[in-house]
Structure formats: C-alpha cells, structure tokens
Design a protein around this motif. Structure first.
Motif, PDB file in Angstrom:
ATOM      1  N   HIS A 104       0.888  -1.292   0.069  1.00  0.00           N
ATOM      2  CA  HIS A 104      -0.069   0.083  -0.303  1.00  0.00           C
ATOM      3  C   HIS A 104       0.948   1.212   0.106  1.00  0.00           C
ATOM      4  N   ASN A 156      -4.984   4.319  -5.463  1.00  0.00           N
ATOM      5  CA  ASN A 156      -6.003   4.603  -4.098  1.00  0.00           C
ATOM      6  C   ASN A 156      -6.347   5.964  -4.495  1.00  0.00           C
ATOM      7  N   ALA A 277     -12.815  10.605   4.352  1.00  0.00           N
ATOM      8  CA  ALA A 277     -11.670   9.993   4.898  1.00  0.00           C
ATOM      9  C   ALA A 277     -10.515  10.681   4.143  1.00  0.00           C
ATOM     10  N   VAL A 279      -7.353  12.538   3.908  1.00  0.00           N
ATOM     11  CA  VAL A 279      -6.373  12.880   4.893  1.00  0.00           C
ATOM     12  C   VAL A 279      -6.048  14.373   4.858  1.00  0.00           C
ATOM     13  N   TRP A 336      -4.707   6.619  13.441  1.00  0.00           N
ATOM     14  CA  TRP A 336      -4.727   7.747  12.915  1.00  0.00           C
ATOM     15  C   TRP A 336      -5.739   8.720  13.288  1.00  0.00           C
ATOM     16  N   ARG A 343      -6.281  17.225  15.613  1.00  0.00           N
ATOM     17  CA  ARG A 343      -5.222  16.712  16.224  1.00  0.00           C
ATOM     18  C   ARG A 343      -5.541  16.446  17.780  1.00  0.00           C
TER      19      ARG A 343
END
Ligand code: G3I
Length: 376
Positions: A104, A156, A277, A279, A336, A343
C-alpha cells in the motif's frame, strides 16, 4: 482418589479440551473458514519496538498492510534515492510469519512528493515523462518484492465524492488513462500479484457508480483487476448495514473480489461537514469534539461492539466474494483517528484498547464467527 473424583477430574479435562477446541485463539482462527483477517503495521511494529503489539499481531492476524512504510514519500523521497529499509523489514516480518502481505500504495494523490510531478526547474512534467516516472517507480517497487508481496493497492482514492475522477496531478498531467497504465506497470512488475483499486465512501451511490464504471472499463481493456478495496472508515451510524450490504453486492457483480481494507469505527463527534476519509481534511480542536478523553462510557463501548458485530455479520454473508477484512491499525492508541481531522483527540476505533487488551468489540466479532459456525 475415589472413582467418583477420578471421573469428575477426567470430565473436567475433557470439558476444557472441548472448550479450547471451540474457542478460537485469535481473530484469524475464528474466521479461518471465511476470509483473512488483517491489520496495518506502524513503524513501532515494523521495528519491533512495540513487543506487546507484535505479539497481538501474530496471534490474531494472518494478513498485514503497511500503514505508511510503502507510500511513495517513504520509499522514494528523492528522484534518485529509494529507501527500502522499513519496507524490507515489513515484508520480512510477513514472510517469517506466513502472512498475506499487502503493498500500500503505488499511485495516490497524497504522500507523493512534489518533485514527482516536476522537472529539474520546478515546471510541470510532460505526460510522457510522468508516465515514465510512474513506470520506473512501479517496476522498481513491485519488482523488488515480486513473489513476496501478495497484492498491491495499485491506485488509491482516485474519485471525488460525486463520482467524477479527482483532479489530482496524475489526472491533470496524464489524463484518465493513468489508472490503466498504473495497473499495466504493476502487472509487468509481478504478473502473479493481485492488483487492487482501493477507495473509501463507496456506500455513496454516485461515488460507487464512478468506480463501477472504471472497473468495467478496465476489464473491457483487458486490464487485470483482482479486487476492489472498500476501506470502511466508518462511524457508529454511517454507513447503514444495508448500504454496506448493497455496496458489496454491486461490486461483486463486476466479477471481482471485494476486500475490506482499512476498517475502523470513529466514535467521536463528526468534526467536518461531510463524511470523508480524505487525509488533508482538518478541523479546529474544541472541547465538545473530544468527549471521552478520560475513558469511553460503557454505553458507547457496547454500541461499538454492536456496530462491529453488525458489520461482521454483513461481511460473513458475503464471504464468497470477500477474501480479506483488514483493520486500519491494531490498538486504539495507534489509530490515525486520534489526530484526524482534529489533532490530539482520544478515539476508540479498534478492537484492542490502549493497553492492548481486547475490548467488548473484540468478543463481539469473535462471537459472530462462532454463531455462523453453528448455523447449518
Ligand atoms: O513521519 C513523520 C514523523 O517524522 C513526524 O515526527 C510526525 C509528526 O506528526 O509525523 C510523521 O508523519 C505522519 C505519518 O502519518 C506517519 O506517522 C504524518 O504527519 C501523518 O499525516 C501520516 O498520516 C497517515 C495518513 O495516511 C497520511 O496520508 C496515517 O498514519 C495513515 O493512517 C493514513 O492512512 C490512509 C491510507 O493510507 C489511505 N486511506 C485513508 C487512510 C487514513 O487517512
């Protein structure tokens, strides 16, 4: 010892043997007749720094994915510099433990350095030069692990939520056939490796339609696609089990396998306006977005267990087309989701807690397999 107590002792031994035979020693054993169970390894797993985590991985999983170690920026940080140290260790770990090893990921819009798309003067590369760069990278990486990495996430997250192709640099410079080319190069690198298209949010009908169209086109062109990867970065309420069920059915109709590749369940309040999702999405920290910093209330713990059981019920129903269900991380502290899109939150998305103890969700997932085993 009187005869009665001898019989009682023998009975106890017999019962404990029967119980041991019935209760699986790990997730992978519970699902051994259905599909592989995978997890994503982080740096501390790969380097053996998290000994407790490594032991849990060996006990529970028979497939592994590298959370970050094989991404372009990790293994190919500069034009003439590859760094395979962590990736080699990852593959060695999988081979030594007889695991199914996933690569990946080869072609993605994130974690790919800016230089990849530029010439020496910082100007955008031409289509031909970018294709050559992609081919060299894919050949080198796939070729290095030929016969050891079993399957690759070749492309991806190429789609937007509306089902159109994402305007990534790959797309803008090469055009939509960059996907075909990526699969061709990967196949050349290792003709026996499984090749996947990996994506999130395919429960959204428009996005699913886009991916279905893509897989149809690739197959019509004779491109080998082994499976579509459904990431399943899920929430407690979204997607519904019916949506997951329908998504797997729709994809299976294409004649490809469907793998669950990045499963986790976010239990925290949603911090972005839409479910995503992606990132690069970010949101400001606010106290109400981090409600379980001191521990997860039992009610939510049970809700999570129920949610996992529901999902695994759907996966088992489709075990004929699902080859692998992989979690995105091992224990809650690794995830994650503690740092995205806000954060420093305390999230609880996986089956093992911060001390590496199995959570009620772990037992729920095992019980789904046991329930299935006793059905005719
Ligand atoms: O390597 C640096 C380290 O040197 C530095 O000290 C540290 C400080 O924050 O950051 C480290 O890099 C982080 C990296 O993970 C390794 O931990 C990055 O900031 C962080 O952005 C990166 O996040 C990863 C993310 O992909 C980035 O794209 C997550 O771990 C990883 O779980 C996540 O995985 C993606 C899949 O590949 C694709 N599908 C979605 C999934 C979740 O976002």
């Amino acid at each position: 010892m009187a005869l009665n107590s001898k019989i009682a002792a023998a009975l106890l031994v017999f019962l404990s043997l029967v119980t041991a035979a019935q209760s699986p020693s790990g997730l992978k054993d519970a699902y051994k007749n259905s599909f592989l169970i995978g997890t994503a390894l982080n740096r501390a797993h790969i380097y053996g720094e998290d000994a407790r985590g490594v032991a849990l991985i060996k006990q529970n999983f028979n497939a592994i994915s590298p959370e970050n170690a094989l991404k372009w920026e990790s293994i190919h940080p500069q034009l003439h510099r590859y760094d395979f140290e962590a990736a080699d260790r990852y593959v060695k770990f999988g081979v030594a433990n007889h695991m199914f090893i996933v690569g990946h990921t080869l072609v993605w819009h994130n974690q790919t350095p800016a230089w990849v798309f530029q010439d020496g003067k910082g100007k955008p590369l031409s289509r031909d030069k970018l294709l050559r760069r992609m081919r060299d990278h894919v050949h080198k990486v796939v070729g290095r692990y030929k016969g050891r990495i079993d399957g690759w996430d070749v492309v991806n997250e190429a789609f937007e939520e509306d089902g159109t192709l994402r305007q990534s640099k790959w797309m803008k410079i090469i055009g939509e056939d960059y996907i075909t080319k990526a699969f061709q190069y990967a196949h050349e690198g290792d003709p026996k490796a499984e090749l996947y298209y990996n994506e999130y949010n395919l429960e959204k009908p428009a996005k699913r339609r886009g991916v279905i169209e893509l897989i149809r086109k690739l197959k019509a062109q004779g491109v080998q696609v082994s499976a579509v990867g459904l990431q399943e970065h899920d929430g407690l309420d979204w997607p519904s089990l019916e949506e997951v069920d329908a998504t797997i059915s729709d994809l299976a109709e294409l004649g490809v396998k469907v793998n669950i590749t990045e499963l986790d369940i976010n239990v925290l309040p949603q911090a972005t306006s839409g479910v995503t999702a992606e990132v690069t999405a970010k949101a400001e920290a606010r106290p109400n977005l981090n409600p379980y910093a001191d521990g997860l209330p039992d009610s939510v713990q049970q809700e999570l267990a129920k949610r996992y059981a529901g999902l695994f019920g759907v996966f088992l129903k489709h075990r004929g087309v699902i080859s692998r269900v992989s979690f995105w991380g091992l224990a809650d502290g690794d995830s994650w989701l503690n740092n995205w899109p806000v954060r420093g939150r305390t999230n609880y998305p996986l089956l093992f807690d911060r001390q590496g103890k199995p959570k009620p969700a772990y037992d729920a997932v095992i019980n789904v397999a046991l329930g299935q085993a006793t059905q005719p």
